[in-house]
Motif scaffolding. Structure first.
Motif, mmCIF file in Angstrom:
data_model
loop_
_atom_site.group_PDB
_atom_site.id
_atom_site.type_symbol
_atom_site.label_atom_id
_atom_site.label_comp_id
_atom_site.label_asym_id
_atom_site.label_seq_id
_atom_site.Cartn_x
_atom_site.Cartn_y
_atom_site.Cartn_z
ATOM 1 N N GLU A 54 0.789 -1.632 0.166
ATOM 2 C CA GLU A 54 -0.136 0.398 -0.458
ATOM 3 C C GLU A 54 0.847 1.615 -0.214
ATOM 4 O OE1 GLU A 54 -1.988 -1.350 3.232
ATOM 5 O OE2 GLU A 54 -4.384 -1.456 2.126
ATOM 6 N N PRO A 55 0.510 2.728 -0.244
ATOM 7 C CA PRO A 55 1.406 3.545 -0.512
ATOM 8 C C PRO A 55 2.114 3.460 0.399
ATOM 9 C CG PRO A 55 -0.682 3.941 -1.676
ATOM 10 C CD PRO A 55 -1.017 2.482 -0.594
ATOM 11 N N GLU A 56 1.595 3.995 1.522
ATOM 12 C CA GLU A 56 2.507 4.860 2.798
ATOM 13 C C GLU A 56 3.168 3.701 2.978
ATOM 14 O OE1 GLU A 56 2.692 7.780 4.387
ATOM 15 O OE2 GLU A 56 0.986 8.168 2.819
ATOM 16 N N PRO A 57 3.496 1.973 3.674
ATOM 17 C CA PRO A 57 3.943 1.247 3.876
ATOM 18 C C PRO A 57 5.226 1.593 2.941
ATOM 19 C CG PRO A 57 2.041 0.885 4.404
ATOM 20 C CD PRO A 57 1.720 1.475 3.718
ATOM 21 N N LYS A 59 6.045 3.706 0.816
ATOM 22 C CA LYS A 59 7.428 4.921 1.158
ATOM 23 C C LYS A 59 8.107 4.807 2.335
ATOM 24 C CE LYS A 59 6.428 9.907 1.796
ATOM 25 N NZ LYS A 59 5.395 10.485 2.950
ATOM 26 N N ALA A 60 7.233 4.766 3.417
ATOM 27 C CA ALA A 60 8.640 4.208 4.583
ATOM 28 C C ALA A 60 9.178 3.131 4.605
ATOM 29 C CB ALA A 60 7.551 4.154 5.830
ATOM 30 N N GLU A 103 -2.682 8.453 -9.260
ATOM 31 C CA GLU A 103 -2.083 8.006 -7.261
ATOM 32 C C GLU A 103 -0.151 7.497 -7.524
ATOM 33 O OE1 GLU A 103 -5.739 5.528 -6.901
ATOM 34 O OE2 GLU A 103 -4.891 6.324 -4.663
ATOM 35 N N LEU A 107 2.900 9.340 -5.587
ATOM 36 C CA LEU A 107 4.007 8.478 -4.804
ATOM 37 C C LEU A 107 5.204 8.833 -5.037
ATOM 38 C CD1 LEU A 107 3.515 6.832 -1.786
ATOM 39 C CD2 LEU A 107 3.648 4.480 -3.948
ATOM 40 N N ALA A 110 6.238 12.142 -4.135
ATOM 41 C CA ALA A 110 6.095 12.059 -2.814
ATOM 42 C C ALA A 110 7.604 11.536 -2.213
ATOM 43 C CB ALA A 110 4.997 11.290 -1.867
ATOM 44 N N VAL A 111 7.918 10.350 -2.716
ATOM 45 C CA VAL A 111 9.262 8.947 -2.174
ATOM 46 C C VAL A 111 10.391 10.119 -2.864
ATOM 47 C CG1 VAL A 111 10.482 7.346 -2.294
ATOM 48 C CG2 VAL A 111 8.184 6.799 -2.885
#
Lengths: 297, 297
Positions: A54-57, A59-60, A103, A107, A110-111
């Protein structure tokens, strides 16, 4: 996982297995993230990692892995056969499920921003995320490689999208969104490489062929045959069967026939389902009828 | 879900939506279980439920739903066009992922036993679970329907596998393991039903055709064409393309060609991937290369 994005980061370390494990460890045991594969090549001195999340995990974990890579990889001492411009050479994001290309573009940006803020790592946005048409193609961005990059980024047309100068030991990274690639090769019953080259030329986009098809001729020496080796860059618009059938027709001219094909690496289910639909002439089929799609929902 | 079994129980209630919801509620909100679909037919007076789950949660939910169905459905008052012999007419278990046919057979027997212990509901084991070859075929087991079943089960060859007499209001249930069915129809450019009937006869197992293919001719009156309507009973052994290509050849004899096909309802991904592999002549392809398979693992 509800939204699924695939990510295939390439790191410039293919020899030191301990370092590779340290980098990859950022992708293990995380919620909303799954490491599917990683394979290193000693000649290329590079490891290609495949993960979905999923996008947020995602990215982290990417930010964490890139931090490790910057700490462990010194590009001033790097050598390998594969062209490269950074410790993390390229980070593509690919929409797989319940996710739009927009999306993935968002992402990627953002990354890129997070990597600059965390490590002062500069980046080019490429493919669908590119800030100009001449910056879409990875090969063009990478031309000059790590060794030429410090000078190249001073030119206006090659100014990084994030950052100004290259990172002294980690270089620069290409980050962007793209469609899934399918590596699809078609084998011919001839050993004449010229025939494979001509057919490749006729089916590929570059020289007048199919819009989302890259192709070259290759010799399979151990089998005494040749192959049209393709990258299908958007199977939703240029499906596999179209390239296959076009090669069949082009080959007829040389009295040559297709003896088989290969799919290298991972392929999205839809690329194969679309092929089955075409050959069976299936009417009004919804991919929601595929049992596994329903189970995954 | 690690092990996935599909189950398609048929309940003899297709008109009272409140009763249907009560029955289906056993399949909602359970861990290790997923309700994929249910559709009722008023003429048939029957609801067909499709769910997937791990063996134990599936068993528990089936036992619960059957209890509700026995409470709500009185077969002495049931009428409908579809042949039926019980309040729960049939419960097939189908291996989907990380599960063998033997495990589905075992589960079908465990469920049959649990239903007899909980409700004194008798059952026939059918298909791969059958205790004798003459008891494999559901249509043969069901012959005589609910109304004739009290007498039929007194005959030695139709003695239930669990229980002795039928349940007074719930009749008897067929329970067993089988391969996934694919409903696959091929449309022809003729309105001559005789041609569809002849081709159906030639491709189906019963009259000399393909081992895992049932087929009949059907008229599509609104389109002015006919169809060979098939049930592919084991696509792993008789793949879809084989039936399709055989129909193409059989049709040539009548100067008829295929104009399209239909897949009705759910279809396992592997049935379509196998079709794509055939037509593209893909060599050495592993289904582990399918991205979604890797994600599901």
């Amino acid at each position: 996982m509800n939204k699924i994005i695939q990510c295939v980061p390439n790191f410039s370390e293919g020899r030191d297995l301990d370092k590779i494990e340290q980098i990859v460890s950022a992708f293990r045991g995380k919620n909303g993230l799954k490491l599917l594969d990683y394979s290193n090549d000693e000649d290329h001195n590079r490891v290609v990692v495949t993960l979905v999340g999923e996008p947020e995990p995602l990215k982290a974990a990417i930010v964490e892995a890139v931090g490790t890579a910057i700490r462990l990889i010194d590009m001033t001492k790097h050598e390998g056969q594969h062209p490269r411009m950074g410790a993390v050479d390229v980070i593509p994001f690919i929409p797989i499920k319940n996710v739009t290309m927009d999306e993935c573009i968002e992402l990627s940006k953002a990354v890129a921003q997070a990597l600059y803020e965390a490590y002062e790592l500069p980046s080019f946005l490429y493919e669908k995320s590119a800030s100009a048409p001449h910056r879409e193609n990875l090969a063009k961005l990478r031309k000059g490689q790590f060794e030429g990059m410090a000078e190249k980024v001073k030119e206006e047309e090659w100014k990084p999208d994030f950052g100004v100068a290259i990172h002294k030991t980690a270089g620069i990274t290409a980050i962007g969104a793209r469609m899934p690639l399918v590596a699809f090769n078609v084998n011919l019953n001839t050993n004449d490489i010229e025939i494979a080259n001509k057919i490749a030329k006729n089916v590929r986009h570059l020289s007048g062929g199919l819009r989302y098809c890259k192709a070259i001729g290759i010799e399979l020496e151990d089998r005494g045959i040749v192959q049209v080796s393709m990258n299908m860059t958007d199977f939703t618009k240029t499906p596999l069967y179209r390239a296959f059938e076009l090669i069949r027709v082009e080959a007829m001219r040389y009295g040559v026939t297709i003896v088989g094909s290969e799919i290298i690496g991972l392929v999205p289910m839809d690329a194969l389902i679309g092929t089955a639909e075409f050959y069976l002439g299936v009417e009004d089929f919804s991919h929601e009828q595929v049992l596994e799609k329903r189970i995954m929902e």
